[in-house]
Design a protein around this motif. Structure first.
Motif, short mmCIF file in Angstrom:
data_model
loop_
_atom_site.label_atom_id
_atom_site.label_comp_id
_atom_site.label_asym_id
_atom_site.label_seq_id
_atom_site.Cartn_x
_atom_site.Cartn_y
_atom_site.Cartn_z
N GLY A 1 0.79 -1.21 0.00
CA GLY A 1 0.00 0.00 0.00
C GLY A 1 0.82 1.27 0.00
O GLY A 1 0.26 2.36 -0.05
N ARG A 2 2.17 1.15 0.05
CA ARG A 2 3.02 2.34 0.15
C ARG A 2 4.03 2.42 -0.99
O ARG A 2 4.89 3.31 -1.00
CB ARG A 2 3.75 2.35 1.49
N GLY A 3 4.00 1.49 -1.93
CA GLY A 3 4.84 1.59 -3.11
C GLY A 3 6.12 0.78 -3.03
O GLY A 3 6.45 0.16 -2.02
N CYS A 4 6.86 0.79 -4.14
CA CYS A 4 8.10 0.05 -4.31
C CYS A 4 9.23 1.05 -4.57
O CYS A 4 9.04 2.04 -5.29
CB CYS A 4 7.95 -0.92 -5.49
N TYR A 5 10.41 0.78 -4.01
CA TYR A 5 11.50 1.75 -4.04
C TYR A 5 12.81 1.08 -4.43
O TYR A 5 13.08 -0.06 -4.03
CB TYR A 5 11.66 2.40 -2.66
N LEU A 6 13.64 1.80 -5.17
CA LEU A 6 14.99 1.38 -5.49
C LEU A 6 15.96 2.39 -4.88
O LEU A 6 15.95 3.56 -5.25
CB LEU A 6 15.20 1.30 -7.00
#
Length: 419
Positions: free
Chosen positions: A265-270
């Protein structure tokens, strides 16, 4: 010369089970004598991110990458840092990233320089001393910060599908039951008792593969990673059902310096930056018809599960069947690494059989929060209990045409069933 067991004991005595431990402490160790009489620098001083320098992921408030995302997350209405049970997932993610960084220090310094210490199902299913030590480091950090949580690590489980499935079932049962004995330690598959913590806090299950892609790691190939997935079964105040749900995940390749993280629910990050996939007319991505990625434009990774002849046969048939239909086939042999690259859009899809929970736990939330789709071989959304999967990237719509096309190829070429 130090033997393998003595080496692990020495390192374990030095490792402080605090999340504040600096990786610089490891660099104080002298060089040890490696195999064939060579020296082995266990912890390199080469330029690399440390827990002090790394920019930890700061979660954004927006729920997903785009309105076309098809994640079936139930958490988009949650409060800022919580999910179902009363847990701060921003803090959980930070601890997972910190543990991954500490394990990454070991992996970076020993990749291609350490001997095989054991095998599991066969000579292709390797275990090294680094696998064992990385898992200990990760487990110590988690237990120190969250003594009431449960831990399922690959190196605690015997070989084979039955052993891994049984270990997952047992860990989920213990986590949900939330009862324990007197040991005061976080539960593992070998230590059921001692689940203690704040009564109003939901117990989480941490599922860890300390080195996913051990064969690549041992050979010095930079296609391996640490995978840490966090599973929730719902708190006492939960409005959702009690099905296990991966709520946070971290996949870290210390050689490529790629830390891919996600919270449901809070996204994906690199490396702390939000992964945002857009619909453009690039021929490598989404086509102009809004039908997603067609099979002939897809770069597909095919799993090569070494556990049995049956899985190897269906994998080989799949490679043959797909090779003339897709843009390219790859066989990278690290499920977590591949799933992170699907989330990043480097790979279009991934298909594999008989996957273990530690292979996929972190990758599931990472792929779904990037807008990708994970299905079983019936075309339904996969769960942490699913062992055969098709994982596809964000196609810019909710049709999942690439996943459907791959499934059709599998069915037409007898690539579903195996023994």
């Amino acid at each position: 010369m130090y033997g393998g067991t003595a080496l692990i004991m020495i390192l374990s005595m030095i490792i402080v089970t605090s999340t504040k431990t600096s990786v610089d402490a490891f660099r104080l160790l002298p060089r040890r004598i490696g195999k064939n009489g060579g020296t082995l620098a266990l912890f390199s001083s080469a330029s690399s991110p440390s827990s002090a320098a790394f920019q930890y992921t700061q979660l954004e408030d927006s729920p997903m990458v785009s309105s076309t995302s098809t994640s079936t997350s139930t958490s988009t209405s949650m409060s800022k840092d919580q999910y179902r049970g009363n847990r701060n997932l921003q803090h959980v993610l930070r601890i997972a990233e910190n543990a991954a960084l500490k394990a990454g220090e070991i992996m970076r310094s020993t990749s291609g320089k350490i001997a095989i210490s054991n095998t599991k199902t066969n000579t292709a299913d390797l275990v090294t001393e680094s696998d064992i030590l990385c898992q200990k480091v990760i487990n110590d950090i988690i237990q120190n910060e969250f003594p009431g949580d449960c831990f399922l690590g690959e190196e605690d489980v015997g070989a084979g599908s039955f052993a891994s499935s049984s270990a997952l079932d047992r860990a989920l049962f213990i986590t949900k039951k939330g009862e324990g004995g007197d040991s005061g330690n976080a539960c593992t598959v070998d230590a059921i008792g001692g689940i203690q913590g704040e009564d109003d806090k939901e117990k989480l299950l941490w599922i860890v593969d300390p080195i996913d892609g051990t064969t690549n790691f041992q050979a010095g190939l930079p296609m391996f990673c640490v995978s840490i997935g966090v599973v929730s079964l719902g708190g006492s105040d939960a409005s959702t059902d009690d099905d296990p749900q991966v709520v946070a995940g971290v996949i870290y390749n210390p050689i490529l310096n790629e830390m891919v993280s996600a919270v449901r629910g809070r996204g994906c990050y690199l490396n702390g930056e939000r992964i945002k996939r857009t619909n453009d007319d690039d021929d490598n991505d989404v086509n102009d018809s809004d039908d997603g990625i067609t099979l002939d434009k897809a770069l597909v990774n095919v799993g090569f599960p070494v556990y049995s002849e049956g899985t190897l046969r269906v994998s080989s048939r799949t490679v043959t069947a797909l090779s003339t239909k897709v843009r390219g086939v790859r066989m990278i042999a690290s499920a977590s690494q591949v799933m992170s690259w699907v989330a990043m859009g480097k790979l279009s899809a991934y298909v594999s059989w008989d996957l273990n929970a530690w292979d996929i736990a972190a990758g599931m939330v990472i792929v779904e929060e990037s807008g990708g789709f994970i299905s079983d071989f019936d075309g339904e959304r996969a769960t942490i209990l699913t062992r055969d999967m098709i994982i596809s990237c964000n196609e810019g719509n909710s049709k999942h045409n690439l996943s459907k096309a791959i499934l059709q190829v599998l069915k037409e070429n007898d690539c579903i069933e195996y023994q």
